[in-house]
Design a protein around this motif. Sequence first.
Motif, PDB file in Angstrom:
ATOM      1  N   ALA A  35     108.649   0.449  68.015  1.00  0.00           N
ATOM      2  CA  ALA A  35     109.511   1.589  68.342  1.00  0.00           C
ATOM      3  C   ALA A  35     110.521   1.195  69.416  1.00  0.00           C
ATOM      4  N   LEU A  36     110.079   0.424  70.380  1.00  0.00           N
ATOM      5  CA  LEU A  36     110.985  -0.036  71.426  1.00  0.00           C
ATOM      6  C   LEU A  36     112.049  -0.960  70.849  1.00  0.00           C
ATOM      7  N   THR A  37     111.656  -1.819  69.925  1.00  0.00           N
ATOM      8  CA  THR A  37     112.603  -2.723  69.286  1.00  0.00           C
ATOM      9  C   THR A  37     113.650  -1.939  68.506  1.00  0.00           C
ATOM     10  N   GLN A  38     113.218  -0.911  67.778  1.00  0.00           N
ATOM     11  CA  GLN A  38     114.164  -0.090  67.016  1.00  0.00           C
ATOM     12  C   GLN A  38     115.100   0.673  67.941  1.00  0.00           C
ATOM     13  N   LEU A  39     114.589   1.151  69.053  1.00  0.00           N
ATOM     14  CA  LEU A  39     115.424   1.860  70.016  1.00  0.00           C
ATOM     15  C   LEU A  39     116.502   0.936  70.575  1.00  0.00           C
ATOM     16  N   LEU A  40     116.114  -0.265  70.924  1.00  0.00           N
ATOM     17  CA  LEU A  40     117.090  -1.215  71.450  1.00  0.00           C
ATOM     18  C   LEU A  40     118.134  -1.595  70.408  1.00  0.00           C
ATOM     19  N   GLN A  41     117.740  -1.697  69.139  1.00  0.00           N
ATOM     20  CA  GLN A  41     118.696  -1.973  68.077  1.00  0.00           C
ATOM     21  C   GLN A  41     119.688  -0.822  67.934  1.00  0.00           C
ATOM     22  N   ARG A  42     119.221   0.410  68.017  1.00  0.00           N
ATOM     23  CA  ARG A  42     120.098   1.574  67.933  1.00  0.00           C
ATOM     24  C   ARG A  42     121.089   1.620  69.091  1.00  0.00           C
ATOM     25  N   VAL A  43     120.614   1.330  70.278  1.00  0.00           N
ATOM     26  CA  VAL A  43     121.500   1.300  71.450  1.00  0.00           C
ATOM     27  C   VAL A  43     122.563   0.217  71.275  1.00  0.00           C
ATOM     28  N   GLN A  44     122.156  -0.938  70.771  1.00  0.00           N
ATOM     29  CA  GLN A  44     123.105  -2.027  70.539  1.00  0.00           C
ATOM     30  C   GLN A  44     124.144  -1.628  69.501  1.00  0.00           C
ATOM     31  N   GLU A  45     123.725  -0.940  68.444  1.00  0.00           N
ATOM     32  CA  GLU A  45     124.670  -0.478  67.424  1.00  0.00           C
ATOM     33  C   GLU A  45     125.665   0.536  67.988  1.00  0.00           C
ATOM     34  N   LEU A  46     125.167   1.434  68.825  1.00  0.00           N
ATOM     35  CA  LEU A  46     126.061   2.429  69.423  1.00  0.00           C
ATOM     36  C   LEU A  46     127.077   1.778  70.364  1.00  0.00           C
ATOM     37  N   LEU A  47     126.654   0.788  71.097  1.00  0.00           N
ATOM     38  CA  LEU A  47     127.571   0.111  72.014  1.00  0.00           C
ATOM     39  C   LEU A  47     128.568  -0.766  71.293  1.00  0.00           C
ATOM     40  N   ALA A  48     128.231  -1.232  70.092  1.00  0.00           N
ATOM     41  CA  ALA A  48     129.115  -2.090  69.337  1.00  0.00           C
ATOM     42  C   ALA A  48     130.260  -1.327  68.688  1.00  0.00           C
ATOM     43  N   ARG A  49     130.165   0.011  68.583  1.00  0.00           N
ATOM     44  CA  ARG A  49     131.205   0.818  67.940  1.00  0.00           C
ATOM     45  C   ARG A  49     132.435   0.925  68.776  1.00  0.00           C
TER      46      ARG A  49
END
Length: 68
Positions: free
Chosen positions: A54-68
């Motif tokens: 769950a922590l890994t998925q959260l960090l991936q989501r944060v990375q995707e949001l910052l990449a936009r």
Amino acid sequence: MSARTHTRHHPAAPGGVDTRLPWWALTLPALAFATLFVLLLNPSHAQAATADPALTQLLQRVQELLAR
């Protein structure tokens, strides 16, 4: 004008330079090497290797949001 050179009044040590290191100057690098070597032999002891999915998925989501 040339500067005077200083000569030694005491003979040099027979073994060369007599330098004493504090105990931690050799202990800390040896401890760091041993720790990294143990982690290399058994990477399952590393904290990052057992991350919660769950922590890994959260960090991936944060990375995707910052990449936009």
